[in-house]
Design a protein around this motif. Structure first.
Motif, PDB file in Angstrom:
ATOM      1  N   GLN A 248       0.848  -1.189   0.000  1.00 49.58           N
ATOM      2  CA  GLN A 248       0.000   0.000   0.000  1.00 49.58           C
ATOM      3  C   GLN A 248       0.885   1.242   0.000  1.00 49.58           C
ATOM      4  O   GLN A 248       1.954   1.256   0.630  1.00 49.58           O
ATOM      5  N   VAL A 249       0.413   2.279  -0.699  1.00 47.35           N
ATOM      6  CA  VAL A 249       1.180   3.526  -0.811  1.00 47.35           C
ATOM      7  C   VAL A 249       0.232   4.715  -0.778  1.00 47.35           C
ATOM      8  O   VAL A 249      -0.965   4.582  -1.005  1.00 47.35           O
ATOM      9  N   HIS A 250       0.793   5.883  -0.514  1.00 48.78           N
ATOM     10  CA  HIS A 250       0.050   7.121  -0.694  1.00 48.78           C
ATOM     11  C   HIS A 250       0.193   7.520  -2.167  1.00 48.78           C
ATOM     12  O   HIS A 250       1.317   7.726  -2.629  1.00 48.78           O
ATOM     13  N   PRO A 251      -0.927   7.621  -2.898  1.00 47.54           N
ATOM     14  CA  PRO A 251      -0.811   7.945  -4.328  1.00 47.54           C
ATOM     15  C   PRO A 251       0.021   9.198  -4.570  1.00 47.54           C
ATOM     16  O   PRO A 251      -0.121  10.197  -3.872  1.00 47.54           O
TER      17      PRO A 251
ATOM     18  N   GLN B  22      -3.068  12.032   0.977  1.00 49.27           N
ATOM     19  CA  GLN B  22      -4.009  11.085   0.373  1.00 49.27           C
ATOM     20  C   GLN B  22      -3.981   9.768   1.157  1.00 49.27           C
ATOM     21  O   GLN B  22      -2.925   9.320   1.576  1.00 49.27           O
ATOM     22  N   PRO B  23      -5.144   9.136   1.334  1.00 51.30           N
ATOM     23  CA  PRO B  23      -5.161   7.879   2.087  1.00 51.30           C
ATOM     24  C   PRO B  23      -4.383   6.771   1.362  1.00 51.30           C
ATOM     25  O   PRO B  23      -4.211   6.818   0.146  1.00 51.30           O
TER      26      PRO B  23
ATOM     27  N   ALA C  27      -6.673  -2.697  -2.358  1.00 54.73           N
ATOM     28  CA  ALA C  27      -7.473  -1.613  -1.763  1.00 54.73           C
ATOM     29  C   ALA C  27      -7.583  -0.428  -2.701  1.00 54.73           C
ATOM     30  O   ALA C  27      -6.574   0.152  -3.119  1.00 54.73           O
ATOM     31  N   GLY C  28      -8.806  -0.046  -3.027  1.00 54.35           N
ATOM     32  CA  GLY C  28      -9.018   1.076  -3.925  1.00 54.35           C
ATOM     33  C   GLY C  28      -9.550   0.655  -5.279  1.00 54.35           C
ATOM     34  O   GLY C  28     -10.047   1.487  -6.033  1.00 54.35           O
TER      35      GLY C  28
ATOM     36  N   THR D 253      -2.718   1.618  -8.078  1.00 49.31           N
ATOM     37  CA  THR D 253      -1.834   2.743  -8.403  1.00 49.31           C
ATOM     38  C   THR D 253      -0.780   2.293  -9.417  1.00 49.31           C
ATOM     39  O   THR D 253      -0.633   1.104  -9.691  1.00 49.31           O
ATOM     40  N   ARG D 254      -0.022   3.285  -9.908  1.00 46.36           N
ATOM     41  CA  ARG D 254       1.110   2.966 -10.790  1.00 46.36           C
ATOM     42  C   ARG D 254       2.437   3.006 -10.020  1.00 46.36           C
ATOM     43  O   ARG D 254       3.503   3.149 -10.633  1.00 46.36           O
ATOM     44  N   SER D 255       2.385   2.875  -8.720  1.00 41.84           N
ATOM     45  CA  SER D 255       3.614   2.868  -7.932  1.00 41.84           C
ATOM     46  C   SER D 255       4.631   1.857  -8.476  1.00 41.84           C
ATOM     47  O   SER D 255       4.280   0.731  -8.784  1.00 41.84           O
ATOM     48  N   PRO D 256       5.901   2.249  -8.577  1.00 35.63           N
ATOM     49  CA  PRO D 256       6.925   1.264  -8.972  1.00 35.63           C
ATOM     50  C   PRO D 256       7.164   0.208  -7.893  1.00 35.63           C
ATOM     51  O   PRO D 256       7.675  -0.869  -8.192  1.00 35.63           O
ATOM     52  N   ASP D 257       6.816   0.525  -6.650  1.00 37.60           N
ATOM     53  CA  ASP D 257       6.965  -0.449  -5.560  1.00 37.60           C
ATOM     54  C   ASP D 257       5.741  -1.353  -5.566  1.00 37.60           C
ATOM     55  O   ASP D 257       4.615  -0.896  -5.362  1.00 37.60           O
ATOM     56  N   ARG D 258       5.942  -2.653  -5.820  1.00 42.84           N
ATOM     57  CA  ARG D 258       4.859  -3.628  -5.970  1.00 42.84           C
ATOM     58  C   ARG D 258       5.493  -5.017  -6.021  1.00 42.84           C
ATOM     59  O   ARG D 258       6.697  -5.137  -6.264  1.00 42.84           O
TER      60      ARG D 258
END
Lengths: 138, 138
Positions: A71-74, A80-81, B48-49, A88-93
């Motif tokens: 989970q990340v903050h967008p 942001q929750p 989530a989301g 999301t498009r976070s690189p961390d996954r």
């Protein structure tokens, strides 16, 4: 089945003026530069049919990512929750694959000039796909 | 760097009425059914989301593919000249990643009902990404 693992080998590598993840834009359309994709000679036959001016999708291996983050903050905005990384498009996954729609600017042998792209210098590329005419998507 | 390898672990698995690759449509928009994506409990927090009605991109591991094929006849039509696999959506390619834009029909715990999708029953999923509003693409 879910315990199985699969092995990816890079098919090429990106050479970009972006050297640090912290300074990279979050998406290609946000002021990212062009980059050279240097395709491995062993798979270069797979490029036949790709032409300058065409849009393609690069799948990268985001080699500086953390794989234990779910989970990340967008957009790194702590106001942001938290959201799940798959939303999301976070690189961390868990499997740090990057998806980049780019235009082929020029082709020189096994090197493709592509952009704009937010991936940093040295990012491995694991697949190239054409954008499908009927759906303009992935 | 090009000799490096990376390891993917499935984050879930597709359950589809499509049982054989030979009978699967070539793209989701070509009459493909919906499927259930069963997400591994260990990464379920990453969902989530994600909401019903949303479009998402699934990246799959096309586990029945041949990885030593670099050129194919597009759409298996031998009247068409050979093209490099990177200029096609052939499942046979060095890193057999599939890219599927689908709609989330419903969510039940760690199971997502998604579609339409041409991937066959048992296909591992390695990543989920939202479709970006600003670019309708990958």
């Amino acid at each position: 089945m879910l315990e199985t693992e699969y092995t990816l080998a890079p098919i090429g590598i990106l050479h970009s003026p972006l050297k640090q993840r912290e300074r990279a834009p979050m998406q290609g359309g946000e002021g990212a530069p062009d980059a050279w994709l240097d395709v491995n000679a062993t798979v270069a036959a797979g490029l036949a049919g790709i032409e300058a001016g065409q849009e393609i999708i690069l799948i990268t291996w985001l080699h500086q990512s953390q794989r234990d983050i779910l989970q990340v903050h967008p957009r790194d905005d702590t106001k942001q929750p938290l959201r799940g990384v798959f939303a999301t498009r976070s690189p961390d996954r868990p499997n740090p694959l990057g998806l980049h729609r780019v235009t082929v600017r020029a082709i020189a042998g096994t090197r493709l000039d592509v952009g704009p792209i937010e991936a940093i210098d040295g990012t491995p590329v694991v697949d190239i796909k054409p954008v499908l005419a009927q759906s303009a998507d992935a």
